[in-house]
Design a protein around this motif. Structure first.
Motif, mmCIF file in Angstrom:
data_model
loop_
_atom_site.group_PDB
_atom_site.id
_atom_site.type_symbol
_atom_site.label_atom_id
_atom_site.label_comp_id
_atom_site.label_asym_id
_atom_site.label_seq_id
_atom_site.Cartn_x
_atom_site.Cartn_y
_atom_site.Cartn_z
ATOM 1 N N PHE A 118 -46.315 23.366 -11.580
ATOM 2 C CA PHE A 118 -45.476 22.623 -12.517
ATOM 3 C C PHE A 118 -46.228 22.355 -13.820
ATOM 4 N N TYR A 119 -47.448 21.895 -13.704
ATOM 5 C CA TYR A 119 -48.263 21.571 -14.873
ATOM 6 C C TYR A 119 -48.404 22.792 -15.784
ATOM 7 N N ALA A 120 -48.516 23.957 -15.175
ATOM 8 C CA ALA A 120 -48.671 25.195 -15.950
ATOM 9 C C ALA A 120 -47.415 25.537 -16.756
ATOM 10 N N THR A 121 -46.260 24.998 -16.347
ATOM 11 C CA THR A 121 -45.022 25.279 -17.086
ATOM 12 C C THR A 121 -44.855 24.391 -18.315
ATOM 13 N N LEU A 122 -45.686 23.364 -18.430
ATOM 14 C CA LEU A 122 -45.550 22.405 -19.520
ATOM 15 C C LEU A 122 -46.235 22.879 -20.799
ATOM 16 N N THR A 123 -45.684 22.465 -21.917
ATOM 17 C CA THR A 123 -46.345 22.711 -23.198
ATOM 18 C C THR A 123 -47.541 21.765 -23.302
ATOM 19 N N ALA A 124 -48.381 21.999 -24.278
ATOM 20 C CA ALA A 124 -49.551 21.127 -24.475
ATOM 21 C C ALA A 124 -49.112 19.682 -24.719
ATOM 22 N N ASP A 125 -48.055 19.493 -25.490
ATOM 23 C CA ASP A 125 -47.550 18.146 -25.763
ATOM 24 C C ASP A 125 -47.040 17.484 -24.474
ATOM 25 N N GLN A 126 -46.312 18.251 -23.679
ATOM 26 C CA GLN A 126 -45.807 17.709 -22.411
ATOM 27 C C GLN A 126 -46.954 17.393 -21.455
#
Length: 163
Positions: A118-126
């Motif tokens: 899940f973390y890998a799907t997030l943008t840097a801001d997210q």
């Protein structure tokens, strides 16, 4: 006469309350409900895109399916351990305790794998927002005690605000 009616009414009300208190246990949420609540909460907190929501749904459904199997195995192992304890069967206590340790490791692995995906799907801001929720997602850490997925804290299935 009024006292009898009042007493009968009070008795009926008490019986109804006691009957409801002893009724069936609430139905646990389904995997789909758990995941939907989790994705909804994460969407609100992190402003997930529809593609991220779809990915998160897949990731957390896989995780919850694995955890459900592990919970069943864990319950069986705990029951066996309790039987071994009451019969003072030290050899079986050792075996059952080791099995519980292995199952606990498998639970942590399933949670950590889903968390990483899940973390890998997030943008840097997210990711930055996610980290402000506490170390990797919540109080106590992402999978630590009191944290997201850890003992005493909301699990991935509870992110809908129910835990």
């Amino acid at each position: 006469m009024q006292r009898r009616i009042l007493a009968a009414t009070a008795l009926a009300a008490l019986s109804a309350v006691l009957g409801n208190a002893q009724g069936t246990a609430p139905t646990p949420p389904t995997t789909a409900q758990i995941v939907a609540n989790q994705v909804a909460r994460l969407t609100k907190l992190l402003d997930l895109t529809s593609a991220q929501q779809t990915s998160a749904t897949t990731i957390f459904t896989t995780e919850q399916t694995a955890l459900a199997t592990l919970r069943t195995s864990m319950q069986t192992a705990h029951t066996a351990l309790q039987t071994a304890i009451t019969s003072n069967d030290t050899a079986t206590i050792s075996t059952d305790a080791a099995q519980i340790g292995t199952l606990t490791g498998e639970q942590v692995l399933a949670q950590a794998t889903a968390s990483a995906a899940f973390y890998a799907t997030l943008t840097a801001d997210q990711q930055s927002k996610f980290e402000t929720l506490g170390p990797l997602g919540g109080p106590g850490g992402f999978n630590g005690p009191g944290g997201f997925g850890g003992p005493g804290g909301p699990g991935p299935h509870d992110l809908g605000g129910s835990h």
